[in-house]
Scaffold this motif. Structure first.
Motif, PDB file in Angstrom:
ATOM      1  N   GLY A   7       0.804  -1.217   0.000  1.00 31.31           N
ATOM      2  CA  GLY A   7       0.000   0.000   0.000  1.00 31.31           C
ATOM      3  C   GLY A   7       0.838   1.269   0.000  1.00 31.31           C
ATOM      4  O   GLY A   7       0.331   2.346  -0.294  1.00 31.31           O
ATOM      5  N   GLU A   8       2.109   1.149   0.322  1.00 33.84           N
ATOM      6  CA  GLU A   8       2.959   2.342   0.390  1.00 33.84           C
ATOM      7  C   GLU A   8       3.497   2.704  -0.986  1.00 33.84           C
ATOM      8  O   GLU A   8       3.561   1.875  -1.883  1.00 33.84           O
ATOM      9  CB  GLU A   8       4.095   2.114   1.378  1.00 33.84           C
ATOM     10  N   ARG A   9       3.870   3.993  -1.117  1.00 32.44           N
ATOM     11  CA  ARG A   9       4.405   4.530  -2.365  1.00 32.44           C
ATOM     12  C   ARG A   9       5.623   5.367  -2.045  1.00 32.44           C
ATOM     13  O   ARG A   9       5.844   5.731  -0.905  1.00 32.44           O
ATOM     14  CB  ARG A   9       3.377   5.430  -3.040  1.00 32.44           C
ATOM     15  N   GLY A  10       6.396   5.682  -3.078  1.00 27.29           N
ATOM     16  CA  GLY A  10       7.480   6.624  -2.894  1.00 27.29           C
ATOM     17  C   GLY A  10       8.848   6.086  -3.265  1.00 27.29           C
ATOM     18  O   GLY A  10       8.988   5.003  -3.838  1.00 27.29           O
ATOM     19  N   ALA A  11       9.870   6.873  -2.909  1.00 30.89           N
ATOM     20  CA  ALA A  11      11.249   6.582  -3.294  1.00 30.89           C
ATOM     21  C   ALA A  11      11.741   5.248  -2.730  1.00 30.89           C
ATOM     22  O   ALA A  11      12.422   4.493  -3.424  1.00 30.89           O
ATOM     23  CB  ALA A  11      12.163   7.713  -2.850  1.00 30.89           C
ATOM     24  N   ALA A  12      11.407   4.952  -1.483  1.00 28.40           N
ATOM     25  CA  ALA A  12      11.859   3.685  -0.887  1.00 28.40           C
ATOM     26  C   ALA A  12      11.241   2.499  -1.610  1.00 28.40           C
ATOM     27  O   ALA A  12      11.915   1.490  -1.851  1.00 28.40           O
ATOM     28  CB  ALA A  12      11.517   3.644   0.597  1.00 28.40           C
ATOM     29  N   VAL A  13       9.989   2.626  -1.987  1.00 27.24           N
ATOM     30  CA  VAL A  13       9.318   1.551  -2.723  1.00 27.24           C
ATOM     31  C   VAL A  13       9.966   1.384  -4.095  1.00 27.24           C
ATOM     32  O   VAL A  13      10.205   0.261  -4.543  1.00 27.24           O
ATOM     33  CB  VAL A  13       7.802   1.820  -2.852  1.00 27.24           C
ATOM     34  N   ALA A  14      10.291   2.485  -4.750  1.00 29.37           N
ATOM     35  CA  ALA A  14      10.964   2.417  -6.051  1.00 29.37           C
ATOM     36  C   ALA A  14      12.297   1.699  -5.917  1.00 29.37           C
ATOM     37  O   ALA A  14      12.652   0.861  -6.760  1.00 29.37           O
ATOM     38  CB  ALA A  14      11.167   3.827  -6.610  1.00 29.37           C
ATOM     39  N   GLU A  15      13.039   1.985  -4.850  1.00 27.75           N
ATOM     40  CA  GLU A  15      14.332   1.330  -4.631  1.00 27.75           C
ATOM     41  C   GLU A  15      14.153  -0.169  -4.383  1.00 27.75           C
ATOM     42  O   GLU A  15      14.874  -0.991  -4.955  1.00 27.75           O
ATOM     43  CB  GLU A  15      15.055   1.963  -3.453  1.00 27.75           C
ATOM     44  N   ASP A  35       4.653   5.453 -11.007  1.00 25.49           N
ATOM     45  CA  ASP A  35       4.067   5.597  -9.668  1.00 25.49           C
ATOM     46  C   ASP A  35       4.357   4.322  -8.885  1.00 25.49           C
ATOM     47  O   ASP A  35       3.506   3.441  -8.794  1.00 25.49           O
ATOM     48  CB  ASP A  35       2.561   5.834  -9.780  1.00 25.49           C
ATOM     49  N   PRO A  36       5.561   4.209  -8.306  1.00 27.12           N
ATOM     50  CA  PRO A  36       5.924   2.972  -7.608  1.00 27.12           C
ATOM     51  C   PRO A  36       5.030   2.713  -6.396  1.00 27.12           C
ATOM     52  O   PRO A  36       4.918   3.558  -5.514  1.00 27.12           O
ATOM     53  CB  PRO A  36       7.373   3.186  -7.196  1.00 27.12           C
ATOM     54  N   VAL A  37       4.405   1.558  -6.410  1.00 27.77           N
ATOM     55  CA  VAL A  37       3.539   1.167  -5.303  1.00 27.77           C
ATOM     56  C   VAL A  37       3.950  -0.220  -4.825  1.00 27.77           C
ATOM     57  O   VAL A  37       4.308  -1.083  -5.620  1.00 27.77           O
ATOM     58  CB  VAL A  37       2.046   1.205  -5.699  1.00 27.77           C
ATOM     59  N   PHE A  38       3.896  -0.413  -3.525  1.00 32.74           N
ATOM     60  CA  PHE A  38       4.194  -1.707  -2.916  1.00 32.74           C
ATOM     61  C   PHE A  38       2.897  -2.498  -2.975  1.00 32.74           C
ATOM     62  O   PHE A  38       2.059  -2.440  -2.080  1.00 32.74           O
ATOM     63  CB  PHE A  38       4.648  -1.495  -1.465  1.00 32.74           C
TER      64      PHE A  38
END
Length: 66
Positions: A7-15, A35-38
């Motif tokens: 459910g999380e998104r963002g730079a850490a998810v992209a990594e 739009d990187p999503v976990f």
């Protein structure tokens, strides 16, 4: 460190997703690049990684998994 999970998104998810792609555990697609999503697929790839390393298989990326 706070665990990163579905459910999380963002730079850490992209990594996380890019590392899983390099490891051959995830296939990247153009939608998640923008739009990187976990998502569920990412969670399953994390579980496979955790199992292969003898880690707790919770599907979240916390201290142990990092």
């Amino acid at each position: 460190m706070r665990a990163i999970r579905r459910g999380e998104r963002g730079a850490a998810v992209a990594e996380i997703r890019s590392i899983l792609v390099v490891l051959g555990l995830l296939v990247e697609d153009p939608v998640t690049l923008a739009d990187p999503v976990f998502d569920e697929v990412t969670e399953q790839a994390v579980r496979v990684f955790q199992q292969s390393r003898g880690l707790t298989m919770d599907g979240a990326v916390g201290d142990e998994t990092w």
